[in-house]
Design a protein around this motif. Structure first.
Motif, PDB file in Angstrom:
ATOM      1  N   UNK A 201       0.841  -1.190   0.000  1.00  0.00           N
ATOM      2  CA  UNK A 201       0.000   0.000   0.000  1.00  0.00           C
ATOM      3  C   UNK A 201       0.881   1.247   0.000  1.00  0.00           C
ATOM      4  N   UNK A 202       0.406   2.331  -0.577  1.00  0.00           N
ATOM      5  CA  UNK A 202       1.203   3.577  -0.541  1.00  0.00           C
ATOM      6  C   UNK A 202       1.294   4.112   0.875  1.00  0.00           C
ATOM      7  N   UNK A 203       2.341   4.855   1.173  1.00  0.00           N
ATOM      8  CA  UNK A 203       2.492   5.444   2.511  1.00  0.00           C
ATOM      9  C   UNK A 203       1.516   6.598   2.693  1.00  0.00           C
ATOM     10  N   UNK A 204       1.331   7.072   3.930  1.00  0.00           N
ATOM     11  CA  UNK A 204       0.501   8.269   4.149  1.00  0.00           C
ATOM     12  C   UNK A 204       1.045   9.451   3.355  1.00  0.00           C
ATOM     13  N   UNK A 205       0.163  10.329   2.951  1.00  0.00           N
ATOM     14  CA  UNK A 205       0.562  11.466   2.122  1.00  0.00           C
ATOM     15  C   UNK A 205       1.620  12.340   2.784  1.00  0.00           C
ATOM     16  N   UNK A 206       1.592  12.391   4.135  1.00  0.00           N
ATOM     17  CA  UNK A 206       2.561  13.232   4.825  1.00  0.00           C
ATOM     18  C   UNK A 206       3.842  12.491   5.191  1.00  0.00           C
ATOM     19  N   UNK A 207       4.008  11.277   4.703  1.00  0.00           N
ATOM     20  CA  UNK A 207       5.230  10.531   4.977  1.00  0.00           C
ATOM     21  C   UNK A 207       6.403  11.157   4.231  1.00  0.00           C
ATOM     22  N   UNK A 208       7.530  11.406   4.902  1.00  0.00           N
ATOM     23  CA  UNK A 208       8.698  11.963   4.199  1.00  0.00           C
ATOM     24  C   UNK A 208       9.150  11.083   3.029  1.00  0.00           C
ATOM     25  N   UNK A 209       9.048   9.759   3.192  1.00  0.00           N
ATOM     26  CA  UNK A 209       9.488   8.861   2.124  1.00  0.00           C
ATOM     27  C   UNK A 209       8.646   9.014   0.864  1.00  0.00           C
ATOM     28  N   UNK A 210       7.382   9.410   1.019  1.00  0.00           N
ATOM     29  CA  UNK A 210       6.487   9.559  -0.130  1.00  0.00           C
ATOM     30  C   UNK A 210       6.905  10.698  -1.037  1.00  0.00           C
ATOM     31  N   UNK A 211       7.792  11.572  -0.552  1.00  0.00           N
ATOM     32  CA  UNK A 211       8.216  12.741  -1.313  1.00  0.00           C
ATOM     33  C   UNK A 211       9.633  12.590  -1.849  1.00  0.00           C
ATOM     34  N   UNK A 212      10.123  11.342  -1.837  1.00  0.00           N
ATOM     35  CA  UNK A 212      11.490  11.075  -2.271  1.00  0.00           C
ATOM     36  C   UNK A 212      11.505  10.291  -3.577  1.00  0.00           C
ATOM     37  N   UNK A 213      12.609  10.435  -4.281  1.00  0.00           N
ATOM     38  CA  UNK A 213      12.868   9.701  -5.513  1.00  0.00           C
ATOM     39  C   UNK A 213      13.926   8.648  -5.222  1.00  0.00           C
ATOM     40  N   UNK A 214      13.732   7.440  -5.742  1.00  0.00           N
ATOM     41  CA  UNK A 214      14.724   6.380  -5.600  1.00  0.00           C
ATOM     42  C   UNK A 214      15.728   6.508  -6.738  1.00  0.00           C
ATOM     43  N   UNK A 215      16.962   6.824  -6.418  1.00  0.00           N
ATOM     44  CA  UNK A 215      18.014   7.057  -7.406  1.00  0.00           C
ATOM     45  C   UNK A 215      19.040   5.933  -7.329  1.00  0.00           C
ATOM     46  N   UNK A 216      19.386   5.369  -8.487  1.00  0.00           N
ATOM     47  CA  UNK A 216      20.352   4.274  -8.544  1.00  0.00           C
ATOM     48  C   UNK A 216      21.501   4.655  -9.463  1.00  0.00           C
ATOM     49  N   UNK A 217      22.733   4.594  -8.950  1.00  0.00           N
ATOM     50  CA  UNK A 217      23.946   4.888  -9.720  1.00  0.00           C
ATOM     51  C   UNK A 217      25.028   3.894  -9.301  1.00  0.00           C
ATOM     52  N   UNK A 218      25.676   3.276 -10.266  1.00  0.00           N
ATOM     53  CA  UNK A 218      26.748   2.320  -9.978  1.00  0.00           C
ATOM     54  C   UNK A 218      26.280   1.253  -8.973  1.00  0.00           C
ATOM     55  N   UNK A 219      25.024   0.862  -9.078  1.00  0.00           N
ATOM     56  CA  UNK A 219      24.419  -0.181  -8.238  1.00  0.00           C
ATOM     57  C   UNK A 219      24.164   0.261  -6.796  1.00  0.00           C
ATOM     58  N   UNK A 220      24.440   1.537  -6.466  1.00  0.00           N
ATOM     59  CA  UNK A 220      24.104   2.071  -5.149  1.00  0.00           C
ATOM     60  C   UNK A 220      22.714   2.703  -5.202  1.00  0.00           C
TER      61      UNK A 220
END
Length: 605
Positions: A201-220
């Motif tokens: 399920x999606x996180x609550x709208x006010x969750x800090x994680x909900x406002x982040x982008x998952x960035x992948x570089x060099x497998x990190x």
């Protein structure tokens, strides 16, 4: 003079349309259409000397008749009862996502995830298209970052405008369908589990994680903010500008460069998500047990709004013996290399998190595309979102006065505590992923003899049906036989509608193909046969789109059986029943548009 309030009060509010419920088709109607779909297979068996058509048809007709008046009636009544108890849709509420996706244990790589390869951005300087740049840091170039930040901003802007009703408001049926479907693309992920996965399920709208982008570089993996912080939970978060998103990406790139310089290398956790789902389920359980930090990183990855993978190398492949006239003077090998980049190749296959429904991919030459986990929504939905993301090229002025290189803060590493078991599992998963990639291919043949305008204007045929007939002919001429063929038809006119199967192989399509390969057939005979085949295809398309298809109904009936109580039926145990659903030729389509170099979808079981 009337007051404004008086005028407004006389205007009737616009009624919000509603979508009808997906119907449960009539049993007899489905059985008649099912028998008709078997006819080309039975006629082909007769041509190959396996069994006579009359005898085969008599057996299947008898089984269908017995089914209709015995267990079939019971199953149909159970399906009606399930429909009455379902809040939205008897299929989607109860079966579809599990049976079509989450129970499938094959790796998502190639087998399930859709992908889109975008055209180059004409506003990117030609010098940046080589991927070789003096401003490269850790293999990541300035224009790679700019294009990534620009498209991320555009995609999220589409999301916000759709949510607010500025785009495709819910006063239209299209708006209802698109908003409901697009909401499933963001802030979620697929969780591996034995036997059947789960979509979180999606996180609550006010969750800090909900406002982040998952960035992948060099497998990190990293998480970067793409929305500004709000003063209170009730405030609407404001999307960052492309320049601000680029600053966050640049800060991560510098961190990656420092890690590489110090001799550090990432444990490629992302490759575990490309593995067999039961393998990934076991490894995920072990990984989360090693340290609470792992669970926190994993939760952030799932809750993040979307993914962005920046590859540090531009994939190239040797020239191919096959040549074609590609657009904009691009070579065939360059085109194919771009498609391979988005699908996955040996250099970047670990630089992904395959469980996210939408991940943007950009390489150093600014070639871009997207891929995503298929279960939350049909691939047409992300293609609509992606088109909005790239329809406007990168505005260089948006990056003027770029931040002075100081760290904007807010980004975080999503590192993992691992042991020798996980390291070995990553190596094994990587080897298996490479075998999948090496055993698959993708390419685009640009045919310029004629196109949609000629098919519609001169030939007077529906382009989709015309191409489907071409595929039938091509398959037969290369294989010497016919096969059950799958084509997707959207049922989006219904509440929570997904898709229905169109069985493209029909008596009429088969008859046309045989006339095409018969040197004695005249052009008039062939054209008449093509007309009839396309008319039949059009009728089947309309039936599927309006809830009168057969495959979803047959699935529902089959799932209403209670084998634990000894229930079974020869109807579902028939060899031809199974063979009619073995889609060796799967022709699911995505929006070709004018902005994509190529598209790809899932393989079917």
């Amino acid at each position: 003079m009337r007051s404004v309030s008086t005028i407004s009060s006389n205007v009737a509010p616009r009624v919000r349309p509603t979508l009808p419920r997906l119907p449960v088709p009539e049993l007899r109607q489905t059985l008649e259409r099912y028998l008709a779909s078997l006819e080309p297979l039975m006629r082909e068996d007769e041509r190959l000397g396996k069994a006579s058509y009359e005898a085969s048809y008599a057996i299947r007709s008898k089984r269908a008749h017995e089914f209709e008046y015995t267990i079939g009636k019971v199953l149909q009544d159970r399906l009606y009862a399930l429909d009455r108890a379902s809040p939205n849709n008897w299929l989607d509420d109860n079966f579809w996502i599990n049976k079509a996706y989450l129970e499938w244990r094959a790796p998502l790589l190639v087998n399930s995830n859709w992908w889109l390869a975008f055209h180059d951005d004409e506003l990117v300087p030609p010098s940046a298209l080589t991927g070789e740049s003096s401003d490269s840091r850790a293999g990541i170039t300035l224009w790679q970052i700019r294009r990534a930040a620009w498209i991320v901003h555009r995609v999220l802007d589409f999301k916000e405008q759709l949510h607010s009703g500025e785009l495709h408001p819910e006063t239209t049926r299209t708006g209802i369908w698109l908003r409901q479907s697009t909401s499933k693309m963001f802030n979620i992920g697929r969780l591996p589990a034995p036997l059947c996965d789960i979509v979180c399920s999606p996180p609550p709208a006010d969750s800090p994680d909900a406002r982040k982008l998952l960035l992948t570089i060099h497998n990190w993996f990293y998480a970067i903010p793409v929305y500004h912080q709000t003063n209170s939970p009730t405030d609407v978060p404001q999307l960052m500008s492309p320049k601000e998103i680029a600053a966050q990406i640049s800060a991560v790139v510098l961190d990656v460069e420092q890690r590489l310089t110090s001799g550090e290398s990432a444990v490629p956790i992302g490759i575990l998500t490309a593995d067999h789902r039961d393998h990934w389920a076991a490894n995920q359980k072990h990984l989360l047990s090693l340290d609470p930090k792992n669970r926190k990183s994993y939760q952030t990855m799932l809750a993040s709004v979307m993914g962005l993978s920046l590859d540090h190398l531009t994939h190239t492949i040797p020239p191919s013996p096959r040549t074609s006239h590609c657009p904009q003077t691009i070579s065939q090998q360059t085109l194919d290399a771009h498609l391979h980049t988005i699908r996955g190749h040996s250099l970047n296959v670990s630089n992904r998190f395959y469980d996210k429904p939408f991940t943007l991919i950009v390489d150093p030459s600014t070639r871009a595309g997207a891929t995503g986990e298929h279960s939350p929504c049909d691939a047409l939905v992300p293609s609509i979102v992606a088109e909005y993301g790239i329809v406007q090229g990168v505005d260089e002025a948006a990056f003027e006065g770029a931040l002075d290189g100081t760290d904007p803060g807010g980004w975080e590493r999503l590192d993992w505590i691992v042991d020798d078991k996980i390291r070995k599992e990553c190596d094994a998963a990587h080897a298996r992923a490479l075998k999948i990639v090496e055993d698959s291919d993708d390419s685009v043949l640009w045919f310029e003899g004629y196109g949609t305008d000629w098919i519609k204007g001169i030939a007077k045929f529906a382009p989709d049906a015309y191409i489907q007939m071409v595929l039938q002919l091509a398959w037969y001429k290369t294989r010497g036989e016919f096969t059950a063929t799958y084509e997707t038809v959207l049922t989006r006119m219904f509440k929570h509608g997904r898709t229905e199967t169109l069985r493209t192989l029909t008596n009429d399509s088969r008859a046309w193909v045989l006339r095409m390969v018969d040197p004695q057939s005249t052009p008039t005979t062939r054209y008449t046969a093509l007309q009839r085949a396309i008319q039949t295809h059009g009728r089947l398309t309309r039936e599927a789109a309006t809830g009168k298809g057969i495959d979803r109904h047959l699935l529902g009936l089959r799932l209403m059986l209670r084998p634990e109580e000894g229930e079974h039926t020869p109807f579902f145990e028939d060899e031809l029943f199974e063979r009619s659903q073995q889609w060796k030729l799967s022709t699911s389509g995505l929006s070709a548009g004018h902005l994509f170099r190529g598209t790809g979808g899932r393989n079917l079981k």
